[in-house]
Design an enzyme around this catalytic site. Structure first.
Site, mmCIF file in Angstrom:
data_model
loop_
_atom_site.group_PDB
_atom_site.id
_atom_site.type_symbol
_atom_site.label_atom_id
_atom_site.label_comp_id
_atom_site.label_asym_id
_atom_site.label_seq_id
_atom_site.Cartn_x
_atom_site.Cartn_y
_atom_site.Cartn_z
ATOM 1 N N TYR A 1 2.149 4.865 1.299
ATOM 2 C CA TYR A 1 2.061 5.521 2.599
ATOM 3 C C TYR A 1 0.801 6.377 2.621
ATOM 4 O O TYR A 1 0.468 7.033 1.630
ATOM 5 C CB TYR A 1 3.279 6.409 2.842
ATOM 6 N N ASP B 1 0.844 -1.193 0.000
ATOM 7 C CA ASP B 1 0.000 0.000 0.000
ATOM 8 C C ASP B 1 0.880 1.245 0.000
ATOM 9 O O ASP B 1 1.944 1.238 0.634
ATOM 10 C CB ASP B 1 -0.849 -0.005 1.280
ATOM 11 N N HIS C 1 9.049 -9.251 5.519
ATOM 12 C CA HIS C 1 8.941 -7.826 5.227
ATOM 13 C C HIS C 1 9.882 -7.022 6.132
ATOM 14 O O HIS C 1 10.133 -7.418 7.278
ATOM 15 C CB HIS C 1 7.498 -7.370 5.449
ATOM 16 N N PHE D 1 8.141 2.323 -0.884
ATOM 17 C CA PHE D 1 9.090 2.532 0.217
ATOM 18 C C PHE D 1 9.715 3.931 0.234
ATOM 19 O O PHE D 1 10.323 4.316 1.225
ATOM 20 C CB PHE D 1 10.214 1.485 0.205
#
Length: 309
Positions: A64, A62, A186, A75
């Site tokens: 941010y 998703d 993750h 990221f």
């Protein structure tokens, strides 16, 4: 969207499912919902990394969902936002792979240098409602971004970095004989301590690229700013002539920069600076309460020390 991607995705952009997604996004806007990233950045991943330039794919989930964070690259966060926890953990893993790696000044998190060098930073969903993680999941983005993965998988060999179960599922059908598929937990603080820090993916990706394509094919993972060299002061007529020439050259370069800046501003015309500071959130879009944040900090405290050593 970059022309190279538009040419291979055009049929997917006129399907009933995608048109339904567009209607959903329009309804969000008409209802006054704040959606991230800004419209001009939704497809920025395609502009920074054209189809033919892809060497490595880093899959996110998703975007941010806080202010001044998401800008279309998984990221990555736009300055002055500091690197969120997951990205900080990526820096720690990089430091283990490459001891000379230095995180950006002030612990920032802009990853556009990677994207420009062939690292496709792709999220499963390309938009999200402000402060509501997964609010745009299952609306149509996943089908489009899976097609992006399939397009890459059908071309020359690349490295896929799939961190976490959702990313692992997205690369399940990729031909391992043609591509390198590297799996790990993750980098979120809630899971990174279970193997991410020692996965060695950044070095392994480069080793595979060099083995497949030869020296020079590897990714430069550095995020250091460009260092400008200060010239010695020169005197005399020759120096004056040189100074005039340099000023003319600088003027031409400034005109080029102004032109590029104008194009960039046009592409990102929807972007406005947001001064409100928000709490850090991880790449999965999870919001942590105080207790969870304390546990998160405790879980990564030892690993973060590697950046300071």
């Amino acid at each position: 969207m970059h022309d190279s991607w538009l040419s291979v995705l055009k049929d997917d952009l006129v399907t009933n499912e995608f048109l339904g997604l567009k209607r959903f996004l329009r309804a969000e806007k008409e209802a006054g919902k704040k959606v991230y990233p800004p419209e001009g950045d939704v497809y920025s991943w395609s502009r920074y990394t054209p189809v033919s330039a892809v060497k490595v794919v880093i899959l996110g989930q998703d975007p941010y969902h806080g202010a001044n964070q998401a800008h279309g690259l998984s990221f990555s966060v736009r300055p002055p936002t500091r690197a969120p926890p997951s990205l900080k953990n990526m820096y720690i893993a990089l430091k283990k792979d490459y001891p000379d790696f230095t995180p950006p000044a002030e612990n920032l998190g802009l990853l556009t240098p990677w994207a420009e060098r062939g690292v496709l930073l792709l999220n499963a969903c390309l938009t999200v409602r402000a402060s509501e993680p997964n609010s745009h999941a299952s609306k149509g983005w996943e089908r489009l971004t899976q097609k992006v993965i399939d397009v890459i998988a059908a071309r020359k060999g690349v490295v896929f970095l799939a961190w976490g179960k959702p990313a692992e599922k997205r690369v399940a059908k990729i031909d391992r004989r043609k591509h390198a598929v590297l799996l790990s937990v993750h980098p979120s603080p809630l899971s990174a301590s279970r193997g991410f820090f020692d996965c060695g993916h950044f070095r392994k990706a480069n080793e595979w690229l060099v083995e497949r394509y030869g020296e020079g094919a590897e990714i430069d993972w550095s995020l250091k700013p460009v260092v400008q060299v200060v010239r010695a002061v020169e005197k005399g007529p020759a120096a004056k002539k040189k100074k005039v020439e340099e000023k003319e050259k600088e003027k031409e370069e400034e005109e080029d920069v102004d032109g590029e800046r104008e194009l960039l501003e046009r592409d990102n015309r929807e972007i406005s600076r947001v001064k409100k500071k928000t709490r850090a959130r991880d790449s999965l879009g999870e919001v942590f309460d105080e207790d969870e944040e304390a546990a998160m900090i405790e879980a990564t405290l030892a690993a973060e020390g590697a950046l300071e050593s």
